[in-house]
Design an enzyme around this catalytic site. Structure first.
Site, PDB file in Angstrom:
ATOM      1  N   ASN A  64       5.136  -0.886   3.880  1.00 36.48           N
ATOM      2  CA  ASN A  64       4.255  -0.203   4.825  1.00 36.48           C
ATOM      3  C   ASN A  64       5.028   0.049   6.118  1.00 36.48           C
ATOM      4  OD1 ASN A  64       2.131  -0.374   2.988  1.00 36.48           O
ATOM      5  ND2 ASN A  64       1.410  -2.312   3.824  1.00 36.48           N
ATOM      6  N   THR A  80       0.801  -1.226   0.000  1.00 34.67           N
ATOM      7  CA  THR A  80       0.000   0.000   0.000  1.00 34.67           C
ATOM      8  C   THR A  80       0.834   1.277   0.000  1.00 34.67           C
ATOM      9  OG1 THR A  80      -1.898  -1.055   1.058  1.00 34.67           O
ATOM     10  CG2 THR A  80      -1.703   1.319   1.336  1.00 34.67           C
ATOM     11  N   ASP A 117      -9.417  -3.151   0.527  1.00 35.20           N
ATOM     12  CA  ASP A 117      -8.229  -3.880   0.960  1.00 35.20           C
ATOM     13  C   ASP A 117      -8.516  -4.707   2.205  1.00 35.20           C
ATOM     14  OD1 ASP A 117      -5.232  -4.287   0.696  1.00 35.20           O
ATOM     15  OD2 ASP A 117      -5.304  -3.451   2.715  1.00 35.20           O
TER      16      ASP A 117
END
Length: 536
Positions: free
Chosen positions: A93, A72, A296
């Site tokens: 992340n 992400t 997600d």
């Protein structure tokens, strides 16, 4: 008199220049969205959401991420900087950094504090770890900071990284149910945000619960409810209808994230942002970045073949239709530019593939760590592993030095061992990555996602179809097409109708926007543009 005339000419010239831009750019990122979903769910979409963008805008059917790991934070950073983690520095992340020897989170910043009704840790965030400028930064610079930039998301990283270093604001969702920010952006929330939070808008979604939007027969693109490939949703079995009030009472407002209504709440907040910040109200271009995260959460927990995921996309289609209609009325048709893409796609559930005779499997990361530790002790007499995460293996150099072990020899020893593991396709040392000649497709992807000052001693590439995750739901992170293939839809101001099936890469979005807006490129980009949208 001459000075007055000259000043007037400059003002007229600047105004004429600003007319060449849209009043508002809205960048939409749908978290974990595969291009496949636009095809698979197409029959059930309305004409006003995804189909409006596709039929009246420009569709890039073959858009891909060009690096690994496909996560992400790197995805959002790459979309808006026009470059890859090797340059912008957001390599995960969260990641273990070889230079500091510590774990770090992509937007961590202990020098700032939470503003709003969130916990202390939730707001200690800023874009300081992002090493390059974004297209939103360049817009701020190009307009002498007159054009506003605001980023919003349920996730802190989905709001902060797209908005860049010079943003007016970034807002993200707290488990308290409020949208919060940090002192990086201001000393207190704008009054309208406080009012939005005080209204507890999230409760109306929680109180009505979650049932299917359409008759069950509509969902013939998905597996049966409560199948073995789905995990539990906030502790509840994966069966419709869901009592969200009961989940909320046992947990907190964060449960909204893993329902489609997290997207609804964000869209409500987006409209309030446009309204109260007067975005798109004059001829100086503003930029709103919107990252829809619920897709997600649902995908991770319940997987790509679940009724829940399909329902989330059908509801997002309605949400997009409503947002586009709002933009028509508030900003005016042809006055705004929208692009929609995703920060990564996602794998099929490995057990589902295996049950259908494709012999792949999931491997728990803790099992990989345990096998590495066992090999290390058996071979070198000690655990030499400092960290294993994000497909990166870090060796403990202090122990290697104290034992007089040769680093290159130990790296090759671990490489040889890892390549005997069922799930492993290939292993690259950091020396091989840094010396990348450009002839190996997957090494190229790894190299573009590799920051020599932060990444590990070895990077592992799993075989296609294998997944470092649990048995239910799904994940992402590899350089394979199921993780890299995402949509790109451009619509509105000066965008022609059309479609391309040529392969494109995600780092072309930001420089294309720069050319459309006639502003400078983000400073780390390779400056390759999508020429198709300039053809009228």
């Amino acid at each position: 008199m001459k000075k007055t005339v000259l000043l007037l000419l400059l003002v007229v010239s600047f105004n004429a220049w600003t007319q060449k831009r849209p009043k508002l750019v809205v960048g939409i990122v749908v978290d974990q969205m595969k291009m496949d979903y636009l095809y698979r769910f197409s029959d059930d979409f309305s004409a006003s959401g995804f189909k409006r963008l596709m039929n009246d805008g420009y569709v890039f059917h073959n858009m891909h991420y060009n690096y690994m790991p496909t996560y992400t934070a790197p995805g959002h950073a790459s979309i808006y900087t026009g470059t890859t983690p090797a340059v912008h520095g957001i390599v995960g992340n969260e990641w273990f950094s070889s230079s500091t020897g510590k774990e770090m989170y992509c937007t961590d910043d202990a020098s700032v504090a939470t503003i709003g009704d969130g916990t202390a840790k939730e707001g200690e965030m800023s874009p300081k770890n992002l090493q390059t400028t974004t297209i939103t930064d360049e817009l701020r610079l190009a307009t002498n900071f007159k054009g506003k930039v605001i980023g919003i998301s349920l996730k802190d990283r989905g709001a902060i990284l797209p908005a860049g270093h010079f943003a007016n604001w970034a807002f993200w969702f707290s488990k308290t149910g409020a949208f919060i920010s940090s002192t990086f952006y201001g000393e207190k929330l704008p009054n309208w945000v406080t009012e939005f939070n005080n209204n507890k808008n999230y409760l109306r979604y929680i109180n009505k619960g979650w049932n299917l939007l359409k008759p069950i027969e509509t969902y013939n693109e998905s597996l049966a409810d409560n199948n073995v490939y789905e995990g539990k949703l906030n502790g509840a079995p994966p069966v419709f209808p869901y009592n969200l009030k009961e989940m909320y009472d046992k947990n907190d407002a964060g449960i909204l994230r893993s329902t489609p209504f997290g997207n609804n709440l964000l869209a409500d907040f987006a409209k309030q942002t446009i309204e109260n910040e007067n975005l798109g109200s004059d001829d100086v271009t503003d930029f709103l970045t919107v990252s829809f995260s619920s897709t997600d959460y649902v995908g991770h927990i319940l997987g790509p073949r679940s009724l829940e995921l399909q329902d989330t996309y059908l509801r997002l289609d309605e949400t997009l239709a409503d947002l586009l209609n709002y933009l028509d009325q508030k900003v005016g048709k042809n006055n705004y530019l929208v692009f929609l893409t995703a920060d990564h796609a996602g794998a099929e559930n490995a057990k589902y593939l295996n049950d259908n005779k494709y012999k792949v499997t999931n491997v728990e990361p803790k099992e990989i760590r345990a096998a590495l530790k066992q090999f290390s002790i058996a071979t070198y007499g000690e655990d030499l592993i400092l960290n294993y995460s994000n497909y990166n293996l870090f060796l403990n150099k202090a122990i290697l030095k104290s034992k007089g072990l040769d680093v290159a020899s130990v790296k090759n020893g671990f490489k040889t061992f890892l390549q005997t593991q069922e799930q492993v396709k290939k292993v690259y040392t950091n020396d091989e990555i840094n010396a990348n000649s450009g002839n190996d497709l997957f090494l190229n992807s790894i190299s573009k996602g590799f920051d020599a000052s932060q990444n590990g001693d070895l990077v592992i590439l799993d075989k296609p179809g294998y997944i470092e995750y649990g048995q239910t739901g799904t994940s992402h992170g590899t350089p394979y097409s199921y993780d890299t293939h995402v949509p790109l839809l451009l619509y509105g101001w000066n965008i022609p109708k059309g479609a391309s099936h040529d392969k494109k890469v995600i780092t072309q979005i930001a420089p294309t926007l720069a050319q459309l807006l006639q502003i400078a490129f983000p400073n780390g980009t390779e400056s390759e543009v999508l020429t198709e949208v300039f053809k009228k």
